[in-house]
Design an enzyme around this catalytic site. Structure first.
Site, PDB file in Angstrom:
ATOM      1  N   GLU A  65       7.510   8.489  -6.653  1.00  0.00           N
ATOM      2  CA  GLU A  65       8.475   7.650  -7.358  1.00  0.00           C
ATOM      3  C   GLU A  65       9.728   8.464  -7.659  1.00  0.00           C
ATOM      4  OE1 GLU A  65       6.497   4.233  -9.662  1.00  0.00           O
ATOM      5  OE2 GLU A  65       6.257   6.007 -10.890  1.00  0.00           O
ATOM      6  N   HIS A  67       3.096   9.870 -14.868  1.00  0.00           N
ATOM      7  CA  HIS A  67       4.255   8.988 -14.720  1.00  0.00           C
ATOM      8  C   HIS A  67       5.468   9.688 -15.344  1.00  0.00           C
ATOM      9  CE1 HIS A  67       7.041   5.682 -15.107  1.00  0.00           C
ATOM     10  NE2 HIS A  67       6.304   5.036 -14.210  1.00  0.00           N
TER      11      HIS A  67
HETATM   12  P1  PGA Z   1       9.901  -0.275 -11.607  1.00  0.00           P
HETATM   13  O1  PGA Z   1       8.863   0.809 -12.206  1.00  0.00           O
HETATM   14  O2  PGA Z   1       9.168  -1.027 -10.522  1.00  0.00           O
HETATM   15  O3  PGA Z   1      10.265  -1.131 -12.762  1.00  0.00           O
HETATM   16  O4  PGA Z   1      11.037   0.493 -11.059  1.00  0.00           O
HETATM   17  C1  PGA Z   1       8.045   1.567 -11.375  1.00  0.00           C
HETATM   18  C2  PGA Z   1       7.198   2.482 -12.195  1.00  0.00           C
HETATM   19  O5  PGA Z   1       7.643   2.932 -13.259  1.00  0.00           O
HETATM   20  O6  PGA Z   1       6.055   2.795 -11.830  1.00  0.00           O
END
Ligand code: PGA
Length: 257
Positions: free
Chosen positions: A168, A96
């Site tokens: 992401e 992450h």
């Molecule tokens: P968020 O976070 O939905 O608050 O943007 C996503 C993540 O960090 O996996």
């Protein structure tokens, strides 16, 4: 295709233990009379893993961790090993961007964590993504290619089938700034292309790809439509039981069509 969509909730460090238990009960209540086409995973903080895993027993919700140490054992103060986690979880997020930023994990260390988890029967959710600066400089494809290639060089076919890759864009996480769905499709397509080149098209098609970053019930459909993602990784909205299950419902509806 026998691929179930997947919705993963990353609770981050947002909930006290008591709140995590309350959220668990509330989610159970909401889902009890329903069956969802999506697989559902929630990832609480380490101290709440046991209670949440216990609370979610015999429900459609599986439990995952938010990170794991890359070594099996040893003098690693403050860390948690795969062996300590394996009795509670079936999934684990690795790479992450918040962990990459605070702990400096490299792509290779992340690939090794994925391998370690798989060797213990835990499915890794590997996060990749570019920064705002990289995006604005037009480097997204180059950054993602590097990240994905390191992963693909370290996993075999069987491992890859059990691995989930979450794209992401870092600038979309927790900001409410949503990327153009076409840009997301382009990245997902690139990932599938790389898998097809290294392995084959069938595998490229079967690997689970998620989108993550500011996902809510009212925007999730844009990212899973057509050639989009096989599900989503949800942060902020995942600690609100009704919001999270609304997202699960939207994803399930799309796949039930
Ligand atoms: P968020 O976070 O939905 O608050 O943007 C996503 C993540 O960090 O996996």
């Amino acid at each position: 295709m026998d691929k179930h969509p997947l919705v993963v909730g990353n609770w981050k460090m947002e909930l006290s233990h008591r709140s995590a238990v309350e959220v668990t009960s509330a989610m159970k209540k909401i889902i009890q009379d329903n069956t969802y086409a999506a697989d559902i995973v929630v990832c609480p903080s380490f101290p709440s893993l046991f209670a949440v895993a216990d609370g979610m027993k015999n429900t459609q919700i599986a439990v995952g961790a938010q990170n794991v140490h890359h070594e099996e054992k040893g003098a690693h103060t403050g860390s948690v090993s795969v062996g300590q986690l394996r009795e509670f979880i079936s999934w684990c997020i690795v790479g992450h961007s918040e962990v990459r930023a605070s702990q400096g994990d490299t792509d290779l260390e992340i690939a090794n964590k994925a391998k370690l988890l798989l060797s213990h029967g835990i499915r890794p959710i590997v996060c990749i993504g570019e920064t705002r600066e990289q995006h604005d400089r037009g480097e997204t494809i180059a950054v993602i290619s590097t990240q994905i290639d390191v992963l693909l060089s370290n996993l075999d076919r069987v491992s890859l089938l059990k691995t989930v890759i979450a794209y992401e864009p870092i600038w979309a996480i927790g900001t409410g700034t949503l990327p153009d769905p076409n840009e997301v499709y382009e990245v997902l397509l690139l990932i599938r292309k790389r898998i097809a080149e290294k392995f084959d098209i069938e595998l490229a098609d079967r690997v689970h790809l998620l989108y993550g970053g500011s996902v809510q019930a009212d925007n999730v459909s844009s990212y899973i439509a057509g050639p989009g993602a096989d599900g989503v990784l949800v942060g902020g909205a995942s600690i609100h039981p009704r919001d999270f299950i609304d997202i699960v419902s939207r994803v399930s509806e799309k796949y039930a069509l």
